[in-house]
Design a protein around this motif. Structure first.
Motif, mmCIF file in Angstrom:
data_model
loop_
_atom_site.group_PDB
_atom_site.id
_atom_site.type_symbol
_atom_site.label_atom_id
_atom_site.label_comp_id
_atom_site.label_asym_id
_atom_site.label_seq_id
_atom_site.Cartn_x
_atom_site.Cartn_y
_atom_site.Cartn_z
ATOM 1 N N ALA A 325 -20.175 -8.346 -8.996
ATOM 2 C CA ALA A 325 -19.947 -7.004 -9.935
ATOM 3 C C ALA A 325 -21.052 -7.125 -10.812
ATOM 4 O O ALA A 325 -21.657 -7.956 -11.769
ATOM 5 C CB ALA A 325 -18.687 -7.374 -10.661
ATOM 6 N N ALA A 326 -21.664 -5.805 -10.888
ATOM 7 C CA ALA A 326 -22.799 -5.281 -11.911
ATOM 8 C C ALA A 326 -22.190 -4.765 -13.004
ATOM 9 O O ALA A 326 -20.998 -4.194 -12.873
ATOM 10 C CB ALA A 326 -23.628 -4.784 -11.195
ATOM 11 N N ALA A 327 -22.867 -4.143 -13.879
ATOM 12 C CA ALA A 327 -22.513 -3.401 -14.963
ATOM 13 C C ALA A 327 -22.447 -1.941 -14.437
ATOM 14 O O ALA A 327 -23.347 -0.997 -14.943
ATOM 15 C CB ALA A 327 -23.364 -3.560 -15.963
ATOM 16 N N VAL A 328 -21.440 -1.735 -13.562
ATOM 17 C CA VAL A 328 -21.425 -0.324 -12.713
ATOM 18 C C VAL A 328 -19.941 0.189 -12.901
ATOM 19 O O VAL A 328 -19.241 -0.502 -12.513
ATOM 20 C CB VAL A 328 -21.943 -0.284 -11.478
ATOM 21 N N MET A 329 -19.853 1.599 -13.435
ATOM 22 C CA MET A 329 -18.607 2.069 -13.340
ATOM 23 C C MET A 329 -18.613 2.611 -11.925
ATOM 24 O O MET A 329 -19.281 3.233 -11.421
ATOM 25 C CB MET A 329 -18.403 3.239 -14.173
ATOM 26 N N GLN A 330 -17.567 2.029 -11.298
ATOM 27 C CA GLN A 330 -16.944 2.482 -9.827
ATOM 28 C C GLN A 330 -16.721 4.038 -9.607
ATOM 29 O O GLN A 330 -15.700 4.356 -10.401
ATOM 30 C CB GLN A 330 -16.248 1.580 -9.248
ATOM 31 N N PRO A 331 -16.887 4.572 -8.569
ATOM 32 C CA PRO A 331 -16.760 6.114 -8.418
ATOM 33 C C PRO A 331 -15.352 6.296 -8.129
ATOM 34 O O PRO A 331 -14.790 7.522 -8.342
ATOM 35 C CB PRO A 331 -17.516 6.557 -7.406
ATOM 36 N N HIS A 332 -14.702 5.212 -7.429
ATOM 37 C CA HIS A 332 -13.361 5.636 -6.870
ATOM 38 C C HIS A 332 -12.633 4.164 -6.955
ATOM 39 O O HIS A 332 -13.095 3.133 -6.837
ATOM 40 C CB HIS A 332 -13.472 6.246 -5.598
ATOM 41 N N THR A 333 -11.278 4.333 -6.771
ATOM 42 C CA THR A 333 -10.249 3.444 -6.522
ATOM 43 C C THR A 333 -9.421 3.525 -5.402
ATOM 44 O O THR A 333 -8.694 4.696 -5.560
ATOM 45 C CB THR A 333 -9.733 2.717 -7.794
ATOM 46 N N ALA A 334 -8.916 2.822 -4.538
ATOM 47 C CA ALA A 334 -8.074 2.943 -3.510
ATOM 48 C C ALA A 334 -7.034 1.919 -3.438
ATOM 49 O O ALA A 334 -7.586 0.552 -3.284
ATOM 50 C CB ALA A 334 -8.688 3.312 -2.073
ATOM 51 N N LEU A 335 -5.872 2.030 -3.553
ATOM 52 C CA LEU A 335 -4.824 0.963 -3.504
ATOM 53 C C LEU A 335 -4.068 1.260 -2.251
ATOM 54 O O LEU A 335 -3.358 2.281 -2.120
ATOM 55 C CB LEU A 335 -3.917 0.915 -4.831
ATOM 56 N N LYS A 336 -3.764 0.199 -1.260
ATOM 57 C CA LYS A 336 -2.793 0.167 -0.280
ATOM 58 C C LYS A 336 -1.289 -0.010 -1.147
ATOM 59 O O LYS A 336 -1.108 -1.182 -1.648
ATOM 60 C CB LYS A 336 -3.228 -0.740 0.526
ATOM 61 N N LEU A 337 -0.299 0.636 -0.991
ATOM 62 C CA LEU A 337 1.022 0.519 -1.616
ATOM 63 C C LEU A 337 1.988 0.357 -0.672
ATOM 64 O O LEU A 337 1.986 0.995 0.522
ATOM 65 C CB LEU A 337 1.423 1.906 -2.289
ATOM 66 N N SER A 338 2.925 -0.661 -0.951
ATOM 67 C CA SER A 338 3.899 -0.768 0.196
ATOM 68 C C SER A 338 5.258 -0.785 -0.737
ATOM 69 O O SER A 338 5.479 -1.756 -1.578
ATOM 70 C CB SER A 338 3.818 -2.207 0.623
ATOM 71 N N LEU A 339 5.915 0.335 -0.660
ATOM 72 C CA LEU A 339 7.076 0.702 -1.233
ATOM 73 C C LEU A 339 8.378 0.259 -0.540
ATOM 74 O O LEU A 339 8.697 1.017 0.462
ATOM 75 C CB LEU A 339 7.293 1.917 -1.730
ATOM 76 N N ARG A 340 9.050 -1.018 -0.719
ATOM 77 C CA ARG A 340 10.318 -1.234 -0.091
ATOM 78 C C ARG A 340 11.390 -0.394 -0.377
ATOM 79 O O ARG A 340 11.507 -0.386 -1.957
ATOM 80 C CB ARG A 340 10.611 -2.899 -0.125
#
Length: 473
Positions: A325-340
């Motif tokens: 990790a560097a001092a960079v703001m990441q352009p996107h975030t993706a989360l895998k969701l499991s809704l039981r």
């Protein structure tokens, strides 16, 4: 029935015939299509099918009329179908699967997903307990009955290869086999859990699931975090905010849209199971240090797992490893969701409600999307017939020396809802070997061999009692 002799026969079968084959099966990385899209070209699934087919044919060679087939439909995983003749009357259907979850990191040194390791009475490796043992146990149970000249109904064994992908290929095969399946009196699934290793556990419900990917994009490329923070919104913070629409960030409670009224009988059952297990309900999980469960009341924990919607984040993209990790703001975030989902909640309607909830009014007009990856129906067992209730108790006493127990399961087996709709008069026995710390889907998965042998013996008792003209009482 000479039950001690039956157990001796089964113990020998496990030691001499099953363990060598099961070790070979564990060594095959036959991941489910969701995790290995190139499964057909890679050939691992075919190796597992061939191993089980050859073993089954060898074991059933002396049983007149028994057939072992590999069914193949275009662009679908194969299915193993075994037909063992028995007494006249409705058949029994036994289910298992041979596809596996990915290996996952975190295995203890000396163990690995594709390396079978026997430590005492635990056989470590991916897929042995979930659910590779099923075909071996089913055939061993039938052979043990035949060794004493004991009757059983016609038995149909179905081993699919897409269960860990939501059983996407199974409906087509069930449709193909419909004329041959008839109207089963008993359906047995060996892919479930057990509260402990001391008695026969029968699963009375399983949760449904909506799985998908939540994606948030705020930039076209990463930028210096010192320049951007305070001006550009964090994609991770936006994702966290969107999740708070679904669950309370403190308690983890999912909103009422995804809950149902829990039947009174299942509430009582959950508390009985929790009281029977005591602290063992918690000891099944490798809590770190002083970490505590989300509730202190054991009965509420059992209900959380079996009947309440719960969210898990099972994967993340868009963030580098901490070491990189560097001092960079990441352009996107993706989360895998499991809704039981609760067993009786409509998963199709729930999936659309979830998508609308997450995508509405994107904060900061960011690009937000929720892609639905899989949907599976929950299952709620029908009332148990008196003959089966008696047989289950006798099987538990014979094999384990204790009363059987009932429990709601937290995972899912899509096959059950499918067959429950097709065969509404069938009785179901959903059981398995996934007990405390067996860790299906995670690192250090193991098969508890004494329980596997006892489940095999209990299955023999159930199949003997399932004859259409039998009165096991």
């Amino acid at each position: 029935m000479d039950f001690p002799a039956l157990c001796q026969h089964i113990d020998r079968a496990w030691q001499d015939d099953i363990l060598p084959a099961l070790r070979d099966y564990i060594a095959i990385p036959c991941q489910s299509p969701a995790f290995d899209p190139d499964w057909a070209d890679n050939g691992h699934m075919e190796r597992a099918v061939e191993l089980m087919t050859q073993w089954a044919r060898q074991q059933l060679a002396e049983l007149a009329g028994a057939t072992v087939e590999v069914l193949r439909l275009p662009r679908r995983t194969p299915l193993l179908f075994i037909d063992v003749p028995g007494e006249a009357g409705p058949p029994s259907l036994i289910y298992g699967h041979l596809d596996k979850q990915p290996p996952m990191p975190g295995w203890v040194p000396g163990r690995a997903a594709w390396t079978p390791v026997l430590e005492g009475e635990r056989l470590y490796g991916r897929g042995g307990a979930d659910d590779g043992y099923a075909i071996f146990a089913a055939i061993a149970a039938l052979r043990a009955l035949r060794a004493q000249g004991l009757a059983h109904p016609r038995c149909l064994i179905v081993i699919e290869a897409s269960e860990e992908s939501g059983s996407v290929d199974l409906p087509a095969y069930i449709e193909l086999l419909a004329p041959r399946l008839g109207e089963p009196r008993l359906i047995v699934a060996l892919d479930a859990g057990c509260g402990n290793y001391d008695q026969l556990w029968t699963t009375t419900s399983l949760r449904g699931q909506v799985a998908g990917t939540l994606s948030v994009r705020v930039l076209d490329e990463g930028v210096h975090s010192g320049d951007a923070s305070g001006i550009v919104p964090s994609s991770f913070r936006i994702a966290r905010h969107l999740l708070s629409r679904l669950e309370d960030p403190i308690s983890g409670e999912v909103i009422a849209d995804f809950q149902v009224e829990i039947p009174a009988a299942r509430r009582e059952q959950a508390w009985l199971a929790a009281n029977a297990l005591g602290e063992g309900l918690l000891h099944a999980f490798p809590f770190h240090a002083d970490t505590r469960p989300v509730e202190e009341a054991l009965g509420e924990l059992a209900l959380n797992r079996a009947w309440r919607a719960q969210l898990a984040i099972t994967g993340i993209d868009g963030l580098p490893a901490v070491a990189d990790a560097a001092a960079v703001m990441q352009p996107h975030t993706a989360l895998k969701l499991s809704l039981r989902l609760p067993p009786t909640l409509d998963p199709q309607a729930a999936s659309q409600r979830l998508k609308a909830l997450l995508e509405a009014d994107p904060p900061y007009r960011s690009q937000v999307g929720f892609t639905i990856d899989s949907i599976s129906q929950g299952w709620h067992a029908p009332p148990v017939a008196p003959w089966l209730a008696d047989s289950l108790q006798r099987a538990s006493h014979d094999a384990f020396g204790r009363d059987g127990a009932l429990i709601g399961g937290g995972g899912g087996i899509p096959f059950l809802a499918m067959l429950g709709e097709r065969f509404p008069r069938a009785q179901f026995v959903v059981t398995g070997v996934l007990g405390p710390q067996s860790n299906a889907h995670g690192p250090n998965e193991f098969l508890h061999l004494p329980t596997a042998r006892r489940i095999t013996a209990a299955l023999a008792r159930l199949l003997h009692d399932a004859r259409g003209d039998a009165d096991p009482r």
